[in-house]
Scaffold this motif. Sequence first.
Motif, PDB file in Angstrom:
ATOM      1  N   UNK A  46      49.406  49.007  29.427  1.00  0.00           N
ATOM      2  CA  UNK A  46      48.379  49.607  30.320  1.00  0.00           C
ATOM      3  C   UNK A  46      49.559  49.837  31.572  1.00  0.00           C
ATOM      4  N   UNK A  47      49.032  50.640  32.494  1.00  0.00           N
ATOM      5  CA  UNK A  47      49.938  50.798  33.789  1.00  0.00           C
ATOM      6  C   UNK A  47      50.612  49.622  34.397  1.00  0.00           C
ATOM      7  N   UNK A  48      49.720  48.610  34.406  1.00  0.00           N
ATOM      8  CA  UNK A  48      50.190  47.453  34.898  1.00  0.00           C
ATOM      9  C   UNK A  48      51.009  46.238  34.047  1.00  0.00           C
ATOM     10  N   UNK A  49      50.835  46.463  32.747  1.00  0.00           N
ATOM     11  CA  UNK A  49      51.283  45.383  31.863  1.00  0.00           C
ATOM     12  C   UNK A  49      50.582  45.839  30.329  1.00  0.00           C
ATOM     13  N   UNK A  50      49.881  44.640  30.038  1.00  0.00           N
ATOM     14  CA  UNK A  50      49.407  44.711  28.694  1.00  0.00           C
ATOM     15  C   UNK A  50      47.732  44.461  28.806  1.00  0.00           C
ATOM     16  N   UNK A  51      47.191  44.664  27.765  1.00  0.00           N
ATOM     17  CA  UNK A  51      45.622  44.489  27.486  1.00  0.00           C
ATOM     18  C   UNK A  51      45.558  44.027  26.011  1.00  0.00           C
ATOM     19  N   UNK A  52      45.187  42.840  25.855  1.00  0.00           N
ATOM     20  CA  UNK A  52      45.110  42.332  24.536  1.00  0.00           C
ATOM     21  C   UNK A  52      43.541  41.763  24.161  1.00  0.00           C
ATOM     22  N   UNK A  53      43.017  41.944  22.990  1.00  0.00           N
ATOM     23  CA  UNK A  53      41.818  41.257  22.468  1.00  0.00           C
ATOM     24  C   UNK A  53      42.220  40.186  21.536  1.00  0.00           C
ATOM     25  N   UNK A  79      55.274  41.238  33.588  1.00  0.00           N
ATOM     26  CA  UNK A  79      56.222  40.031  32.936  1.00  0.00           C
ATOM     27  C   UNK A  79      55.381  39.027  31.987  1.00  0.00           C
ATOM     28  N   UNK A  80      54.270  39.443  31.345  1.00  0.00           N
ATOM     29  CA  UNK A  80      53.582  38.642  30.683  1.00  0.00           C
ATOM     30  C   UNK A  80      52.462  37.362  31.273  1.00  0.00           C
ATOM     31  N   UNK A  81      52.536  37.538  32.659  1.00  0.00           N
ATOM     32  CA  UNK A  81      51.525  36.492  33.116  1.00  0.00           C
ATOM     33  C   UNK A  81      50.138  36.909  32.900  1.00  0.00           C
ATOM     34  N   UNK A  82      49.207  35.897  32.577  1.00  0.00           N
ATOM     35  CA  UNK A  82      47.825  36.349  32.419  1.00  0.00           C
ATOM     36  C   UNK A  82      47.158  36.553  33.916  1.00  0.00           C
ATOM     37  N   UNK A  83      46.590  37.764  34.057  1.00  0.00           N
ATOM     38  CA  UNK A  83      45.818  37.952  35.230  1.00  0.00           C
ATOM     39  C   UNK A  83      44.537  37.975  35.357  1.00  0.00           C
ATOM     40  N   UNK A  84      43.894  37.956  34.025  1.00  0.00           N
ATOM     41  CA  UNK A  84      42.605  37.887  33.948  1.00  0.00           C
ATOM     42  C   UNK A  84      42.015  37.890  32.382  1.00  0.00           C
ATOM     43  N   UNK A  85      40.875  37.417  32.247  1.00  0.00           N
ATOM     44  CA  UNK A  85      40.168  37.611  30.778  1.00  0.00           C
ATOM     45  C   UNK A  85      38.778  37.481  30.855  1.00  0.00           C
ATOM     46  N   UNK A  86      38.118  38.066  30.003  1.00  0.00           N
ATOM     47  CA  UNK A  86      36.633  38.251  29.730  1.00  0.00           C
ATOM     48  C   UNK A  86      36.213  37.889  28.116  1.00  0.00           C
TER      49      UNK A  86
END
Length: 99
Positions: A46-53, A79-86
């Motif tokens: 993504x623009x800010x990092x990564x999105x994973x399912x 940097x690989x830090x979790x910033x959110x999840x759902x």
Amino acid sequence: MNTQEEKGRKAPEKRMDVSSALRCASGQLAELLQCKPGTVSAMKATDDGWCADVEVVELERVPDTMSVMASYRVSLDAGGNLVGYERIRRYARGQIDRR
């Protein structure tokens, strides 16, 4: 631009590679949810990092085909830090998607 402005600017964070981001997504989510890390079924930059399912076992049952699974969408910064999840889906392990 003067040196004061340059000092206040932060250099853009370098994006980690996809395999490291994959491990970070599943590991950090498992730690937060206190469950076994599962598989990563989707991963995109993504623009800010990564999105994973990430698929995880929420409730273990016998037989294991009756275990309750869940898909979580995890957002990581560059940097690989979790910033959110759902949680985006919950299902029995033996269930097959029908589209």
